[in-house]
Design a protein around this motif. Structure first.
Motif: not given
Length: 300
Positions: A74-80, A139-148, A270-273, A275-282
């Motif tokens: 399953x996918x995730x984006x935007x958090x740890x 942080x918003x500026x790190x939501x698109x940081x490389x996965x690890x 701002x927190x917009x979730x 499912x498995x994605x948590x970002x700052x906007x729709x």
């Protein structure tokens, strides 16, 4: 009996700047993944009051049918995500080729960042599996940081034996009973603290939390009381505490009580979730969905 030195020093701190219980939540039964039964402690509605934390799940059963389906890819984006195994074996695999096995007491710290596709599958067919998973915002500026991904076995996680208290220090640093307790992980931006604390019967502990930080105490075994008002917090209860610089945790029972303490600096974004994605906007959520559907969300 309560240790006089411990109790007096803890009460002295709390008397002037102790936190108060603002909210208590009883974990609710639900299921996730391939019908894995678990307890959702918090997550979803109203995440801002837990900032920078997004979710806490407790999973645990001695019945294999409750967990054997695991969590297929399953996918995730935007958090740890932080997974802490108390008992059992869970295997991690992801699109980057990482494979790791969590055993008793081990911790997995995963940065979903710009995107990861992973699975978490039990590697046992009988016996007890128990642990926690926490979602920690970025942080918003790190939501698109490389996965690890990091897989840390139990013997590398710092442990402390203090007077009447055992601490497994997973993340962050704090002063407890005159000792510096330092976790394995140090977290940028949120200064997140994650401690597994066991209190012997009759002991009290003052847990320092910086003013303005979120402070959460989840009782998972036994029963404790909180603050100088001795507010009860039974097993499977989350307590959110506000104001002040420390949290008083007391165990007046005749059995060991075990709690997870989470604290961190709110991101106040701002927190917009979805499912498995948590970002700052729709718009960012829609882009995550589009990227996943196009097969470009998790590109090595």
């Amino acid at each position: 009996m309560i240790s006089n030195r411990t109790a007096e020093s803890a009460q002295a701190e709390v008397a002037s700047k102790g936190r108060r219980v603002e909210e208590q939540i009883v974990a609710r039964a639900t299921s996730d993944g391939a019908n894995v039964k678990l307890l959702r402690v918090f997550g979803g509605q109203g995440p801002e009051r837990f900032d920078p934390f997004l979710m806490l799940d407790e999973f645990g059963s001695e019945t294999a049918d409750d967990y054997i389906g695991g969590f297929p890819p399953h996918p995730h984006r935007g958090f740890q995500t932080v997974t802490y195994m108390l008992q059992g074996k869970m295997e991690h695999r992801d699109h980057m080729g990482n494979v790791g096995l969590l055993n008793d007491g081990a911790v997995q710290w995963m940065n979903a960042g710009s995107g990861i596709i992973h699975s978490e599958m039990p590697k046992q067919t009988e016996g007890k599996m128990r642990g926690f998973q926490i979602w920690l915002n970025l942080l918003s500026g790190k939501k698109m940081s490389p996965a690890y991904y990091k897989d840390i076995q139990a013997d590398l996680i710092p442990e402390y034996l203090l007077e009447g208290v055992y601490v497994k220090a997973i993340a962050g640093e704090m002063e407890l009973l005159g000792s510096t307790v330092k976790g394995y992980f140090s977290v940028e931006d949120t200064d997140a603290q994650f401690m597994d604390i066991h209190l012997q019967p009759g002991f009290e502990l003052s847990v320092p939390v910086s003013s303005g930080y979120t402070a959460l105490v989840y009782t998972y075994d036994g029963e404790v009381t909180l603050t100088d008002k001795y507010v009860p917090a039974k097993a499977q209860t989350l307590s959110r505490l506000v104001d002040g610089d420390n949290v008083l945790v007391s165990n007046a029972s005749d059995a060991v009580a075990r709690v997870v303490v989470l604290a961190g600096k709110p991101l106040r974004e701002p927190i917009v979730q979805h499912g498995p994605f948590v970002m700052n906007s729709v718009e960012e959520i829609n882009q995550a969905i589009a990227d996943y559907n196009a097969g470009t969300l998790a590109e090595s």
